[in-house]
Design a protein around this motif. Structure first.
Motif, short mmCIF file in Angstrom:
data_model
loop_
_atom_site.label_atom_id
_atom_site.label_comp_id
_atom_site.label_asym_id
_atom_site.label_seq_id
_atom_site.Cartn_x
_atom_site.Cartn_y
_atom_site.Cartn_z
N SER A 15 -11.02 -6.54 -24.74
CA SER A 15 -9.84 -5.69 -24.52
C SER A 15 -9.88 -5.05 -23.14
O SER A 15 -8.86 -4.98 -22.44
N LYS A 16 -11.06 -4.61 -22.73
CA LYS A 16 -11.20 -3.97 -21.42
C LYS A 16 -10.85 -4.94 -20.30
O LYS A 16 -10.11 -4.57 -19.36
N GLN A 17 -11.33 -6.16 -20.40
CA GLN A 17 -11.03 -7.15 -19.38
C GLN A 17 -9.54 -7.49 -19.36
O GLN A 17 -8.93 -7.68 -18.31
N GLN A 18 -8.95 -7.58 -20.55
CA GLN A 18 -7.52 -7.87 -20.66
C GLN A 18 -6.70 -6.78 -19.99
O GLN A 18 -5.77 -7.06 -19.23
N VAL A 19 -7.05 -5.53 -20.25
CA VAL A 19 -6.29 -4.40 -19.69
C VAL A 19 -6.53 -4.27 -18.19
O VAL A 19 -5.58 -4.14 -17.41
N LEU A 20 -7.79 -4.31 -17.78
CA LEU A 20 -8.10 -4.10 -16.36
C LEU A 20 -7.60 -5.23 -15.48
O LEU A 20 -7.20 -5.00 -14.32
N SER A 21 -7.58 -6.45 -16.00
CA SER A 21 -7.07 -7.57 -15.20
C SER A 21 -5.58 -7.39 -14.91
O SER A 21 -5.09 -7.79 -13.85
N THR A 22 -4.88 -6.78 -15.85
CA THR A 22 -3.46 -6.48 -15.64
C THR A 22 -3.29 -5.31 -14.68
O THR A 22 -2.53 -5.38 -13.71
N ILE A 23 -4.02 -4.24 -14.94
CA ILE A 23 -3.80 -3.00 -14.19
C ILE A 23 -4.32 -3.09 -12.76
O ILE A 23 -3.61 -2.70 -11.81
N LYS A 24 -5.52 -3.60 -12.57
CA LYS A 24 -6.10 -3.58 -11.23
C LYS A 24 -5.34 -4.47 -10.25
O LYS A 24 -5.35 -4.22 -9.04
N SER A 25 -4.64 -5.47 -10.76
CA SER A 25 -3.90 -6.37 -9.87
C SER A 25 -2.63 -5.71 -9.31
O SER A 25 -2.04 -6.22 -8.34
N HIS A 26 -2.21 -4.60 -9.91
CA HIS A 26 -1.01 -3.91 -9.44
C HIS A 26 -1.28 -2.41 -9.24
O HIS A 26 -0.39 -1.58 -9.46
N SER A 27 -2.51 -2.10 -8.84
CA SER A 27 -2.89 -0.71 -8.63
C SER A 27 -3.61 -0.56 -7.30
O SER A 27 -4.11 -1.53 -6.73
N HIS A 28 -3.67 0.65 -6.81
CA HIS A 28 -4.48 0.93 -5.64
C HIS A 28 -5.40 2.11 -5.93
O HIS A 28 -5.06 3.00 -6.71
N GLN A 29 -6.56 2.09 -5.29
CA GLN A 29 -7.51 3.18 -5.47
C GLN A 29 -7.19 4.30 -4.48
O GLN A 29 -6.95 4.06 -3.29
N VAL A 30 -7.17 5.51 -4.98
CA VAL A 30 -6.92 6.68 -4.14
C VAL A 30 -8.26 7.12 -3.52
O VAL A 30 -9.17 7.53 -4.23
N SER A 31 -8.36 7.01 -2.21
CA SER A 31 -9.60 7.40 -1.53
C SER A 31 -9.52 8.87 -1.12
O SER A 31 -8.44 9.45 -0.97
N VAL A 32 -10.68 9.47 -0.93
CA VAL A 32 -10.74 10.87 -0.51
C VAL A 32 -10.05 11.04 0.84
O VAL A 32 -9.27 11.98 1.05
N VAL A 33 -10.32 10.10 1.76
CA VAL A 33 -9.74 10.19 3.11
C VAL A 33 -8.23 10.11 3.06
O VAL A 33 -7.52 10.92 3.67
N ASP A 34 -7.71 9.12 2.33
CA ASP A 34 -6.26 8.94 2.26
C ASP A 34 -5.60 10.14 1.58
O ASP A 34 -4.51 10.58 1.99
N TYR A 35 -6.23 10.66 0.54
CA TYR A 35 -5.65 11.79 -0.16
C TYR A 35 -5.60 13.03 0.74
O TYR A 35 -4.61 13.75 0.75
N GLN A 36 -6.67 13.23 1.51
CA GLN A 36 -6.69 14.38 2.41
C GLN A 36 -5.64 14.26 3.50
O GLN A 36 -5.02 15.25 3.90
N LYS A 37 -5.39 13.04 3.98
CA LYS A 37 -4.37 12.83 5.00
C LYS A 37 -2.97 13.19 4.48
O LYS A 37 -2.11 13.67 5.23
N GLN A 38 -2.74 12.90 3.21
CA GLN A 38 -1.42 13.13 2.62
C GLN A 38 -1.22 14.56 2.13
O GLN A 38 -0.10 14.96 1.80
N SER A 39 -2.30 15.33 2.08
CA SER A 39 -2.25 16.66 1.45
C SER A 39 -2.10 17.76 2.48
O SER A 39 -3.06 18.43 2.84
#
Length: 392
Positions: A335-359
């Motif tokens: 189930s985990k692989q089924q869900v993550l294969s769907t989600i990770k292909s259309h998601s981006h990771q929020v990095s500390v640097v990028d978040y600080q730039k936008q905040s």
């Protein structure tokens, strides 16, 4: 048998079938197939039943089942399903469907207090059931629109179905005692299956907090990995502390949230937590392909939980919620692989640097006040809710 129904934790069972289903046409095809095959009874509990294309398809299917003699109990939340067409209601009642709207203890002209029935439970012939977060709407089916909200449900067969039936009876009967026939249907048959699972429930008025308890306890005990896929994420201070402590002791935590939301202020309120959680080492991912409505958790190698429960105050104290807790390594991994294969292909990771730039200061203030307003609103929602239509 010792178990803790009084706190919303039902007994463990070995079950014959568990099947993870994603929102979209495949889920609704299975749902419609079971309605068509039902011979004796259908219990259909749902928060939102829209009067759209999907609603019409389900209405027609339930009406057809009623005409061939299937006993149907349709319970909709009085607030969430406030737009259910009156003509459909009349037709179903004329065909002997037991139709009712959940809740409302009215104390003023336009306002009432009471729990929301947020769970989604569909039971067929007391043998097969679905639970999850999927409502009856084009947003979840893809009928009539292309951008389907991402959500999941579980199809199950086994003694867990009888525990769901017990919950349905309680909602349908209220303070009335069960009939002898109903009591007989709740007797667990002898048998065994492959999958170890049990039902969890939150019901504030009955002092049942099984889902909240198991989430927190399992996070506290996590040793290696926590994956939380959450819509309307607004954790309590206690839950945030538990997550930060888990990250501090070396547990890898992935928090998957919606990059877009049907409630913009809720998205801003969730963003309020980003800085603190990122600083603690929590990974945050945002799903961007559509609105994320899923509510799942995977912890370590053998624990999975899925249902209607959101990580916020309303699901803890203001709604009837129902989840299934699963302890099975093979099913969890698949189930985990089924869900993550769907989600990770259309998601981006929020990095500390990028978040600080936008905040900048404006974004921080917006997020802070959104959190305060939404948090307060969720707490008040239990007490004050505009009444959409007369209780039946």
């Amino acid at each position: 048998m010792t178990w803790r129904k009084n706190i919303g934790i039902f007994p463990w069972h070995r079950n014959q079938e568990l099947k993870l289903l994603r929102s979209g046409e495949s889920f609704f095809d299975e749902l419609l197939s079971l309605i068509a095959k039902a011979k004796l009874s259908i219990h259909f509990h749902v928060y939102i039943f829209e009067g759209d294309t999907t609603g019409k398809v389900l209405f027609d299917a339930l009406l057809s089942a009623a005409k061939r003699g299937v006993e149907i109990s349709l319970v909709m939340d009085g607030y969430g399903s406030g737009g259910f067409p009156k003509t459909w209601e009349t037709t179903l009642l004329e065909n002997k469907v037991e139709l009712s709207y959940f809740s409302k203890f009215k104390f003023a002209f336009k306002y009432h207090t009471g729990l929301r029935m947020h769970h989604k439970i569909f039971i067929f012939d007391n043998e097969v059931a679905f639970i999850g977060g999927i409502n009856i709407s084009d947003s979840y089916s893809g009928f009539g629109k292309s951008n389907t909200w991402l959500d999941y449900g579980i199809k199950m067969q086994g003694n867990v179905v009888l525990d769901l039936l017990r919950i349905c009876y309680k909602v349908e009967r209220g303070i009335l005692p069960l009939t002898k026939e109903q009591k007989n249907t709740l007797t667990y048959p002898v048998g065994s299956g492959t999958y170890k699972a049990r039902i969890l429930q939150n019901h504030w008025l009955l002092a049942r907090f099984g889902i909240s308890r198991q989430y927190r306890q399992t996070i506290r005990q996590a040793q290696h990995e926590i994956i939380l896929i959450a819509s309307y994420f607004l954790p309590s201070p206690a839950l945030k502390r538990i997550l930060k402590k888990a990250a501090k002791r070396g547990v890898k935590i992935q928090l998957i949230l919606g990059g877009i939301s049907d409630v913009k202020s809720m998205k801003y309120a969730a963003n309020y937590f980003y800085s603190d959680l990122l600083a603690a080492g929590v990974e945050i991912w945002e799903w961007e392909a559509s609105i994320l409505h899923a509510k799942l958790a995977f912890i370590d190698s053998d624990w999975m939980c899925i249902g209607s429960y959101n990580l916020n105050h309303l699901s803890d104290f203001g709604s009837l919620e129902c989840n299934i807790e699963i302890r099975d390594k093979e099913f969890q991994e698949t189930s985990k692989q089924q869900v993550l294969s769907t989600i990770k292909s259309h998601s981006h990771q929020v990095s500390v640097v990028d978040y600080q730039k936008q905040s900048n200061w404006f974004v921080k203030l917006r997020n802070y006040f959104s959190y305060r307003i939404i948090s307060g609103s969720l707490k008040l929602l239990f007490y004050f809710m505009h009444e959409p239509k007369k209780h039946r």
